[in-house]
Design a protein around this motif. Sequence first.
Motif, PDB file in Angstrom:
ATOM      1  N   TRP A 275      14.856  29.793 -18.872  1.00 52.40           N
ATOM      2  CA  TRP A 275      14.475  29.292 -20.199  1.00 52.40           C
ATOM      3  C   TRP A 275      13.377  30.135 -20.824  1.00 52.40           C
ATOM      4  N   VAL A 276      12.375  30.492 -20.039  1.00 55.96           N
ATOM      5  CA  VAL A 276      11.252  31.246 -20.593  1.00 55.96           C
ATOM      6  C   VAL A 276      11.709  32.627 -21.058  1.00 55.96           C
ATOM      7  N   THR A 277      12.703  33.203 -20.369  1.00 56.54           N
ATOM      8  CA  THR A 277      13.257  34.485 -20.823  1.00 56.54           C
ATOM      9  C   THR A 277      14.016  34.318 -22.129  1.00 56.54           C
ATOM     10  N   LEU A 278      14.830  33.276 -22.205  1.00 57.22           N
ATOM     11  CA  LEU A 278      15.559  33.012 -23.443  1.00 57.22           C
ATOM     12  C   LEU A 278      14.598  32.741 -24.595  1.00 57.22           C
ATOM     13  N   PHE A 279      13.517  32.019 -24.314  1.00 57.60           N
ATOM     14  CA  PHE A 279      12.533  31.733 -25.347  1.00 57.60           C
ATOM     15  C   PHE A 279      11.939  33.024 -25.917  1.00 57.60           C
ATOM     16  N   LEU A 280      11.521  33.923 -25.050  1.00 51.85           N
ATOM     17  CA  LEU A 280      10.900  35.160 -25.519  1.00 51.85           C
ATOM     18  C   LEU A 280      11.911  36.063 -26.224  1.00 51.85           C
ATOM     19  N   GLU A 281      13.135  36.140 -25.727  1.00 48.86           N
ATOM     20  CA  GLU A 281      14.132  37.012 -26.341  1.00 48.86           C
ATOM     21  C   GLU A 281      14.586  36.473 -27.695  1.00 48.86           C
ATOM     22  N   PHE A 282      14.844  35.170 -27.759  1.00 49.25           N
ATOM     23  CA  PHE A 282      15.261  34.593 -29.044  1.00 49.25           C
ATOM     24  C   PHE A 282      14.120  34.592 -30.050  1.00 49.25           C
ATOM     25  N   TRP A 283      12.877  34.502 -29.545  1.00 50.70           N
ATOM     26  CA  TRP A 283      11.750  34.601 -30.470  1.00 50.70           C
ATOM     27  C   TRP A 283      11.678  35.996 -31.072  1.00 50.70           C
ATOM     28  N   LYS A 284      11.943  37.023 -30.292  1.00 46.81           N
ATOM     29  CA  LYS A 284      11.948  38.387 -30.837  1.00 46.81           C
ATOM     30  C   LYS A 284      12.985  38.514 -31.944  1.00 46.81           C
ATOM     31  N   ARG A 285      14.160  37.924 -31.744  1.00 46.51           N
ATOM     32  CA  ARG A 285      15.205  37.978 -32.777  1.00 46.51           C
ATOM     33  C   ARG A 285      14.758  37.224 -34.027  1.00 46.51           C
ATOM     34  N   TYR A 286      14.223  36.033 -33.822  1.00 46.65           N
ATOM     35  CA  TYR A 286      13.776  35.244 -34.959  1.00 46.65           C
ATOM     36  C   TYR A 286      12.626  35.942 -35.686  1.00 46.65           C
ATOM     37  N   LEU A 722      16.546  39.525 -11.954  1.00 45.59           N
ATOM     38  CA  LEU A 722      17.775  40.207 -12.365  1.00 45.59           C
ATOM     39  C   LEU A 722      18.399  39.503 -13.562  1.00 45.59           C
ATOM     40  N   THR A 723      18.402  38.171 -13.524  1.00 45.81           N
ATOM     41  CA  THR A 723      18.924  37.413 -14.662  1.00 45.81           C
ATOM     42  C   THR A 723      18.104  37.674 -15.921  1.00 45.81           C
ATOM     43  N   LYS A 724      16.778  37.707 -15.773  1.00 47.06           N
ATOM     44  CA  LYS A 724      15.909  37.992 -16.914  1.00 47.06           C
ATOM     45  C   LYS A 724      16.184  39.386 -17.474  1.00 47.06           C
ATOM     46  N   PHE A 725      16.389  40.354 -16.585  1.00 49.58           N
ATOM     47  CA  PHE A 725      16.659  41.718 -17.047  1.00 49.58           C
ATOM     48  C   PHE A 725      17.985  41.779 -17.798  1.00 49.58           C
ATOM     49  N   ILE A 726      19.016  41.121 -17.249  1.00 49.15           N
ATOM     50  CA  ILE A 726      20.323  41.133 -17.905  1.00 49.15           C
ATOM     51  C   ILE A 726      20.256  40.461 -19.271  1.00 49.15           C
ATOM     52  N   LEU A 727      19.569  39.310 -19.332  1.00 52.67           N
ATOM     53  CA  LEU A 727      19.460  38.604 -20.607  1.00 52.67           C
ATOM     54  C   LEU A 727      18.711  39.431 -21.640  1.00 52.67           C
ATOM     55  N   SER A 728      17.609  40.043 -21.226  1.00 46.35           N
ATOM     56  CA  SER A 728      16.836  40.854 -22.172  1.00 46.35           C
ATOM     57  C   SER A 728      17.614  42.093 -22.618  1.00 46.35           C
ATOM     58  N   TYR A 729      18.535  42.581 -21.757  1.00 49.11           N
ATOM     59  CA  TYR A 729      19.352  43.736 -22.139  1.00 49.11           C
ATOM     60  C   TYR A 729      20.510  43.313 -23.053  1.00 49.11           C
ATOM     61  N   VAL A 730      21.111  42.178 -22.739  1.00 52.68           N
ATOM     62  CA  VAL A 730      22.283  41.723 -23.506  1.00 52.68           C
ATOM     63  C   VAL A 730      21.879  41.228 -24.880  1.00 52.68           C
ATOM     64  N   ILE A 731      20.739  40.524 -24.972  1.00 50.78           N
ATOM     65  CA  ILE A 731      20.312  39.943 -26.243  1.00 50.78           C
ATOM     66  C   ILE A 731      19.504  40.987 -27.013  1.00 50.78           C
ATOM     67  N   PRO A 732      20.011  41.510 -28.122  1.00 47.37           N
ATOM     68  CA  PRO A 732      19.254  42.516 -28.881  1.00 47.37           C
ATOM     69  C   PRO A 732      18.050  41.887 -29.570  1.00 47.37           C
ATOM     70  N   ASP A 733      16.991  42.680 -29.690  1.00 43.28           N
ATOM     71  CA  ASP A 733      15.776  42.171 -30.316  1.00 43.28           C
ATOM     72  C   ASP A 733      15.947  41.944 -31.813  1.00 43.28           C
ATOM     73  N   VAL A 734      16.815  42.731 -32.443  1.00 44.74           N
ATOM     74  CA  VAL A 734      17.058  42.601 -33.882  1.00 44.74           C
ATOM     75  C   VAL A 734      18.516  42.232 -34.096  1.00 44.74           C
TER      76      VAL A 734
END
Length: 798
Positions: A275-286, A722-734
């Motif tokens: 969840w914390v990884t998704l929070f930070l990645e989706f916040w970057k997109r937002y 590893l899951t955090k790395f994959i999520l941060s790679y798959v989810i683009p920041d923009v």
Amino acid sequence: MFLKVHMPWDTLCTYAEVLHIKLPIQPNDLSSRPSPWRFFSCITKHFYPNEELITKEAEFFTAPFEKKRLEYFHVRDKDVFFTAAMRSRMAYYILSRAPYEIRGNIKKFGVTKLLDAGVYKAAYPLHDVTESFTENSYWIFPCWLFQCRFNRYLLYEEWAHPKSFYKMQPLNLIRKYYGEKVGIYFAWLGFYTRMLALAAVVGLCCFIYGYTTQETSTWSKEVCDPEIGGKIVMCPQCDRECKYWTLDSTCEASKKLCIFDNFGTLVFAVFMSVWVTLFLEFWKRYQAELEYTWDTVEFLEQEELPRPEYEAKCIYERKNPVTGTDKLKCYLFFSYRIYNINLSLYFVPQILLIIASIVAIIVYRLAAFFAFSTKLRSQDLKELQTLKEYVTPQMATSVTASLISFVIIMILNILYERVAIWITDFELPRTKTDYENSLTMKMFLFQFVNYYSSCFYIAFAKGKAVGYPGDPAYLLGKYRNEECDPGGCLIELTTQLSIIMGGKAILNNIQEVLLPAASEKLIPRWEQDYQLQALTKLGLFYEYLEMVIQFGFVTLFVASFPLAPVLALVNNIFEIRVDAWKITTQFRRIVPEKAQDIGAWQPILQGIAILAVATNAMIIAFTSDMIPRLVYYWSFSVYPYGDHSNNTMQGYINSSLSIFNIADFSNNSKPMSTPYNITTCRYRDFRNPPGHPRQYQYNVYYWHVIAAKMAFIIVVEHIVYLTKFILSYVIPDVPYAVKEQIKREKYLTQVILHETNLKLDKACERKKNRASSSITSKSIFFHFLLRLTNITDRMFCS
């Protein structure tokens, strides 16, 4: 006396170009993707601000303003072309650079210096004109008709009022009224709160699962069973005065432990790491969407002026490497800066003070446990029999120690704040941004150690070095180290977290709500604003700090307290409205500032997210009883204790307690009274029984458990990272749509402003060339006539 500053249209255009403010040039012609929630619009519309009051704004492509190309910008009305935040920012830019005294080569400038010298008492933008927040006579006028001059009232009605607690925030209106820096804070707080809703639901389900299974849990039933727990005599947990006790006296505590220490907790801890990884990645997109929408993607950050405190201690000058000509009047000699940096060594006494407070709390816990043990386990006090069924010495000690720890934390916070500000002042950062970044790191480190040190002690230190009844370990050579309950220290960590987290939230909201409020009187707007509270120099620093500390509680120790996201969610719902109410009604209007992101807090959040994976894995491994239970469940046939007739948890309690011969007590630790019918007692550990060739040494079960704990930590950390790395790679920041809009905007800026003007410039050049060539041909003709005349004259004369 009040001095009101106004900016006419021509001045606004001039400084909009100076500050490279981006303004609309053409409506956005890119089709937006339909929202997946459009089918539920009849329901979701109630969670958004009233569209009759706050209308949805049209989207425009923007470009940096150029005064000479005004005709290419989308100017419908000069009164609303520049927002209130833009006007205030430009006015402050002028005031902060306006000279007021020249003495020889020394030039003094800036309203901040005049404020610091006491020439002016305050300088602030005015709030919108409103008679009272209780009157509703303004909303009947359309916002577009009156330049949205009642934006403050709209913000109060649709944002700050308690009745709007369930509505989404009008972020665009907040940005237009207060600027991007305030807007990005409330955008981050709102996004964090929405993400907490998912974590709160999962955490609540985990809590309900533990609550419903506490009565059916095998180990809690064995503890409460008179034939099992009632016949297990436990060794005294302190020297001399403490007495023997039966395991069933911890029945209620064991049931409460099962609420938080169950297999659902393991799943929830892994979920929160993702969840914390998704929070930070989706916040970057937002955040990227906000950067584009609010025109901060490539905004030109102006060089900040030095702080008055910095200039006051200036000794030397040097050439400005940016402008190449101006002098920086606040260049400090290298040795002086080294001296200021050395003052950061004052961190050491502060850390030592924290350690001293922790030791003091530990000593209190030991003394209190000794007192509660002699009282609550006394067989002579019949009036305590009912109390003894629900309150154990460990619980009483934990609750009182947590309350005392909370009070000490609040007191030390005041001290640390002053020390951190004092150290930062001595370091003398040049600009306000440098000052805030330096103070942010100091305050966060202080608060991190102050808030979390007691939790780290309970999670990873308490009960880990207690020895065994025949050879107990002592603190400072006097106090016997504190032991955990037979079920582990997790319930004490939960108690500590709930008291500190809940107490902090309640205290902060009480302080914010009970701040002195200014009354609306029949006086001019500028006098009403002067009576309001001035926002501190640090602005939103304390608001960010409060939320980041809460984020640490939600992520670092969530394996021990699944209700942490629920408490954080409830607190944040109130926090948003309280902050909105304060900034709208209790504070003067702040000077709008540009901001692309949340600044220095972003890497701090990322660091907490990385640390949270390790802390939760270690809590499950070393603080809870999860791993020993799993080892017993899968390898029960190896160990001599318990019922192994089927693959269940039966007999686990018996296998987790070692045997001690009471004849082996030393004279210092031997109880003063011993029942005549017992020869052995039990204690929490995995050691060989008396009579074994290696008696009281760790048995094979202990080493299997240690190996399983280390393997669990390594496996969980690698899987989660590893899951955090994959999520941060798959989810683009923009987001892809934002990238398209940015490219489209750059293209339009080039076509509309630059290529069009380039064509006009070429056309003008061709006209000039034709005119020039015409003049040149005429000159040649007249020159020819003149030469011809001269030749004729000579012929005539000759």
